[in-house]
Design a protein around this motif. Structure first.
Motif, PDB file in Angstrom:
ATOM      1  N   THR A  26      83.001  43.830  -7.845  1.00 17.59           N
ATOM      2  CA  THR A  26      82.617  42.881  -8.665  1.00 17.59           C
ATOM      3  C   THR A  26      82.093  43.324  -9.913  1.00 17.59           C
ATOM      4  O   THR A  26      81.285  44.431 -10.081  1.00 17.59           O
TER       5      THR A  26
ATOM      6  N   VAL B 185      88.165  30.205  -4.705  1.00 17.50           N
ATOM      7  CA  VAL B 185      87.369  31.240  -4.865  1.00 17.50           C
ATOM      8  C   VAL B 185      86.594  31.301  -6.235  1.00 17.50           C
ATOM      9  O   VAL B 185      85.508  31.465  -6.412  1.00 17.50           O
TER      10      VAL B 185
ATOM     11  N   ARG C  76      81.550  33.843  -2.677  1.00 21.97           N
ATOM     12  CA  ARG C  76      82.814  34.202  -2.821  1.00 21.97           C
ATOM     13  C   ARG C  76      83.916  34.773  -1.355  1.00 21.97           C
ATOM     14  O   ARG C  76      84.863  34.335  -1.146  1.00 21.97           O
TER      15      ARG C  76
ATOM     16  N   ASP D 299      86.467  35.437 -12.869  1.00 23.08           N
ATOM     17  CA  ASP D 299      86.082  34.268 -13.319  1.00 23.08           C
ATOM     18  C   ASP D 299      85.354  34.460 -14.670  1.00 23.08           C
ATOM     19  O   ASP D 299      85.648  35.156 -15.224  1.00 23.08           O
TER      20      ASP D 299
ATOM     21  N   SER E  92      83.091  30.718  -7.390  1.00 18.56           N
ATOM     22  CA  SER E  92      82.184  31.417  -8.053  1.00 18.56           C
ATOM     23  C   SER E  92      81.460  31.024  -9.395  1.00 18.56           C
ATOM     24  O   SER E  92      80.422  31.292  -9.528  1.00 18.56           O
TER      25      SER E  92
ATOM     26  N   ARG F  76      86.468  32.807   0.486  1.00 18.78           N
ATOM     27  CA  ARG F  76      87.950  33.535   0.846  1.00 18.78           C
ATOM     28  C   ARG F  76      88.443  33.449   2.206  1.00 18.78           C
ATOM     29  O   ARG F  76      89.489  32.882   2.345  1.00 18.78           O
TER      30      ARG F  76
ATOM     31  N   THR G 254      88.119  38.770  -8.007  1.00 23.04           N
ATOM     32  CA  THR G 254      87.791  37.566  -8.650  1.00 23.04           C
ATOM     33  C   THR G 254      87.708  37.638 -10.167  1.00 23.04           C
ATOM     34  O   THR G 254      86.803  38.402 -10.269  1.00 23.04           O
TER      35      THR G 254
ATOM     36  N   VAL H  57      78.267  36.711  -4.690  1.00 20.89           N
ATOM     37  CA  VAL H  57      79.136  37.456  -4.111  1.00 20.89           C
ATOM     38  C   VAL H  57      79.676  37.019  -2.759  1.00 20.89           C
ATOM     39  O   VAL H  57      80.727  36.912  -2.168  1.00 20.89           O
TER      40      VAL H  57
END
Ligand SMILES: Nc1ncnc2c1ncn2[C@@H]1O[C@H](COP(=O)(O)OP(=O)(O)OP(=O)(O)O)[C@@H](O)[C@H]1O
Ligand SMILES: [Mg+2]
Lengths: 297, 134
Positions: free
Chosen positions: A185, B42, B21, A221, B46, B25, A219, B18
């Motif tokens: 992350t 996802v 997410r 975003d 988020s 998923r 991810t 987190v």
């Protein structure tokens, strides 16, 4: 005033006497009670538990015998010090907060039983003794929990710090070409650390191209995109070129739907593609020396 | 529409976002969504979880596996009792932000979803529900 303190002293004297005279039986009963609440994951040997318990009874006995009413005072320093060490080591060994606090609380039942037994004159006195002992053990139990909490917080923040550094290795791929493989992350503090170490290495190595590889970022975003763009801008300001690699097809589609404009940022699907581009930007190409080697393979 | 599975998780910290997410998923994988659709839902989750945390002052996420006329999908509801959104159309406009983000999260989440429903009242809170079908 003097009377109450003398009364308090004689009350605490009875508790201290029970702790002293009946300590062997008390120890056995207490250890039995503790074994019930300890789970397998809090790994502690029977010997260790026994020596911890014995030491605590003796320290507690001395502190109570001093007659000091408040467990915050200097007469209780040894008890608090002992509990702080126990709590810290249990926090690190993986004991739950409950298991840690139960060290103190599980002493209640065996101690109260003994306070209620023979040597005590009447029901009122017994109630007073149990009440006083209860107050003390409650205070100590809460203290233990507080130390545990603090130790866990310290442990977690240290791990976070380790992770920050772990997650930002800037690697030199070739003369003038750096790569920053990002994993996990990308929150603000991690990006900040990563960006700083990248910029520093650009200066140190006089690199012309930096590759931000996000293959390991699951991810992307708007916040992640914002962090990436910030890093790219900073690299540009250093006079170097920046390539983002590891943009898989599904990430590319998602970025488009989000409406994030990557502007003129150069992006590549894989780190290999980005490296090839970086080589050519720095005036190099990769060629095969012997075509036969590959033919045979 | 039938709910096959439901999970309610807190959204009170960065770690919770987190965790949302990750839960979304694995739910998306379990529901058989394609890799692209997994990534879309996802990412939308988020954005909405982060809005719940940053703008709504924290709240909850309800993650549901649903089935409707043989179609399976995911329905996600993000709810907070924060300040609410005064002008919903404005909030959905790309580039509009009252913080220092890109102002793309809300509109982006809408574009990444098959269905999008936003309820908000100033002073009461915000609830956003999205659905992504397989
Ligand atoms: N749950 C919420 N409660 C209150 N206000 C909200 C909420 N969600 C969104 N908003 C408002 O809508 C605006 C736009 O949201 P949006 O997610 O699009 O952008 P952002 O969060 O500011 O930036 P980012 O691009 O990083 O998401 C926010 O700045 C905020 O004012
Ligand atoms: Mg947002």
């Amino acid at each position: 005033m003097a009377d109450t303190s003398r009364a308090a002293r004689s009350e605490s004297g009875r508790i201290a006497r029970v702790l002293e005279q009946d300590s062997a039986n008390l120890l056995e009963a207490w250890i039995a009670a503790q074994s019930k609440v300890l789970s397998a994951r809090g790994s502690i040997s029977a010997n260790e538990l026994r020596s911890q318990s014995r030491e605590f009874i003796s320290l507690l006995q001395k502190a109570i015998a001093s007659g000091a009413s408040s467990v915050d005072g200097p007469d209780w320093d040894d008890v608090r010090g002992f509990l702080a060490d126990l709590s810290k080591s249990r926090a690190i060994q993986g004991f739950s907060p409950r298991e840690t606090a139960m060290f103190v609380f599980s002493l209640k039942e065996p101690l109260f039983e003994r306070l209620g037994a023979a040597a005590n004159p009447d029901a009122d006195t017994r109630t007073t003794d149990v009440w006083n002992a209860s107050l003390i053990l409650d205070e100590l139990g809460i203290y233990t929990t507080e130390v545990y909490q603090k130790s866990r917080e310290q442990l977690i923040s240290r791990q976070q710090q380790d992770l920050l550094e772990l997650s930002t290795p800037v690697v030199k791929l070739w003369d003038g070409i750096l790569a920053l493989p990002m994993v996990g992350t990308l929150d603000s503090s991690r990006t900040q650390v990563a960006m700083e170490s990248l910029l520093q290495r650009i200066v140190e190595t006089g690199s012309d191209v930096a590759i931000l590889d996000i293959t390991g970022v699951p991810t992307v975003d708007t916040l992640t995109a914002q962090h990436l763009l910030k890093t790219v801008n900073a690299v540009h300001l250093m006079g170097a070129e920046c390539i983002i690699s590891g943009i898989r097809p599904q990430i590319a589609q998602t970025i488009v739907h989000l409406g994030v404009e990557l502007g003129d940022v150069v992006t590549k699907a894989s780190l290999a593609d980005a490296f090839r581009l970086a080589l050519s930007r720095t005036g190099r190409t990769v060629t095969r020396i012997d075509a036969h080697v590959n033919d045979r393979a | 529409m039938t709910v096959l599975r439901c999970e309610i998780v807190p959204v009170r910290s960065q770690q919770d976002v987190v965790a949302v997410r990750q839960s979304v998923r694995s739910l998306a994988v379990a529901q058989g969504l394609s890799l692209v659709d997994q990534t879309k839902v996802v990412t939308a989750a988020s954005e909405l979880a982060r809005n719940t945390l940053d703008h709504g002052g924290g709240g909850t996420a309800r993650l549901e596996a649903v089935i409707d006329n043989g179609r399976t999908g995911l329905r996600l509801t993000f709810e907070d009792r924060g300040p609410g959104i005064k002008d919903v159309d404005l909030a959905l406009t790309d580039g509009f932000t009252t913080g220092n983000g890109l102002g793309l999260g809300l509109g982006g989440a809408k574009r990444l979803s098959n269905e999008f429903d936003l309820w908000s009242r100033a002073g009461e809170g915000t609830r956003v529900t999205i659905t992504r079908w397989r």
